[in-house]
Design a protein around this motif. Structure first.
Motif, PDB file in Angstrom:
ATOM      1  N   TYR A  88       0.816  -1.208   0.000  1.00 10.86           N
ATOM      2  CA  TYR A  88       0.000   0.000   0.000  1.00 10.86           C
ATOM      3  C   TYR A  88       0.853   1.263   0.000  1.00 10.86           C
ATOM      4  CZ  TYR A  88      -3.901   3.091   0.845  1.00 10.86           C
ATOM      5  OH  TYR A  88      -4.835   4.072   0.698  1.00 10.86           O
TER       6      TYR A  88
ATOM      7  N   SER B  56       1.226   2.381  -3.480  1.00 11.16           N
ATOM      8  CA  SER B  56      -0.004   3.014  -3.959  1.00 11.16           C
ATOM      9  C   SER B  56      -0.170   4.407  -3.369  1.00 11.16           C
ATOM     10  CB  SER B  56      -1.212   2.136  -3.599  1.00 11.16           C
ATOM     11  OG  SER B  56      -2.425   2.755  -3.971  1.00 11.16           O
TER      12      SER B  56
ATOM     13  N   THR C 150      -0.552   7.977  -5.345  1.00 10.18           N
ATOM     14  CA  THR C 150      -1.712   8.840  -5.104  1.00 10.18           C
ATOM     15  C   THR C 150      -1.284  10.223  -4.661  1.00 10.18           C
ATOM     16  OG1 THR C 150      -3.021   6.899  -4.465  1.00 10.18           O
ATOM     17  CG2 THR C 150      -3.860   9.056  -3.814  1.00 10.18           C
TER      18      THR C 150
END
Length: 302
Positions: free
Chosen positions: A227, A230, A234
């Protein structure tokens, strides 16, 4: 998952071979991880970038914010290895200092989202019934929105800043962690030794923190590592759109946004920040995949 042997104590039961089993499991984990060349490469990439972020003030050859219009749009050279941007700032120095912002956003937002998601997931999985239904329906609603759109909505309400980006990314990390933890909790809760511990008078808190949580750490670690990658993407996307870290702070997404107007005249302004984001994300993904393979109980004997 093997069930440890239990012995009664004044406060419940504990596995009598727990230290030896943990030592053996740790050795197996390290052995499997060391055999995975992709995971080692990912770990090396992550370690290098974290080290660069920590020691950026000592490594950076120039100030990341000092402008020198006379040197703007300079190509890579001996003085400026990655060239300069449209305001004459050294791109290498800005990338080094930008690693502090991007990695901090990725790691901190993941930790915050994981903490909240773990709490909700354990509560839902352990107590079940209406608590489980309510929490999981809330998670379903949040998962119905694409992560970047949800983050954009949150940042639009809170305002554009690094802190608000962390909050937004952490917010949409919660349902993902909650679902993973809930599923793992349901599996561990059904084991016979959990029933034995409960029958001997152990409290819910002791069962959760001493017996369930340690047995579901593996998927949490893997998901956290994946994560972070990610979250970095983002954060860069939000900054690229002007909703994240604001100039003159050297954030990778902001650097990409500022260089797009000069992509034909000076492509190095966007090339190097883009490559850095790519390499870091690949590093975390390779390391996360390696952790998943090493921690998978189905492959322990392979």
């Amino acid at each position: 998952m093997s069930q440890p042997q239990l012995q009664p104590t004044s406060t419940g039961t504990v596995p009598i071979n727990e230290p030896n089993e943990r030592l053996t499991s740790s050795k197996q984990f390290l052995r499997k991880l060391a055999k995975n060349k992709a995971a080692i490469a990912g770990a090396l990439i992550v370690t290098v970038f974290i080290s660069l972020a920590i020691f950026a003030p000592l490594i950076a050859p120039h100030s990341p914010t000092t402008m020198n219009i006379a040197n703007k749009l300079q190509p890579p050279s001996a003085e400026h290895w990655f060239g300069t941007d449209d305001k004459g700032r050294d791109i290498l120095s800005r990338l080094l200092y930008g690693s502090r912002i991007s990695l901090t956003v990725g790691i901190v937002s993941t930790i915050l989202g994981a903490i909240v998601g773990i709490v909700l997931g354990i509560v839902a999985g352990y107590y079940g019934r209406w608590v489980d239904s309510l929490l999981m329906r809330i998670c379903d609603v949040l998962l119905a929105f694409p992560g970047i759109l949800l983050a954009l909505a949150i940042v639009s309400v809170l305002g554009a800043s690094t802190t608000n980006v962390i909050i937004a990314i952490a917010f949409f990390a919660v349902p993902t962690f909650a679902r993973i933890v809930r599923g793992s909790t349901l599996s561990v809760k059904k084991l016979e030794y959990i029933d034995a511990i409960r029958a001997m008078g152990a409290t819910d808190g002791r069962i959760i923190f001493r017996h369930i949580l340690p047995n579901i750490v593996s998927p949490i670690i893997v998901q956290s590592t994946l994560y972070i990658a990610s979250a970095i993407i983002t954060a860069a996307a939000l900054s690229f759109l002007g909703m994240g870290t604001q100039p003159p702070d050297p954030e990778w997404g902001t650097m990409l946004s500022q260089g797009r107007s000069y992509i034909r005249q000076a492509p190095h302004i966007t090339l190097f920040p883009g490559l850095v984001i790519l390499v870091v994300v690949i590093g975390f993904n390779l390391f996360g995949d390696g952790l998943r393979d090493a921690l998978d109980p189905k492959t322990k004997k392979s």
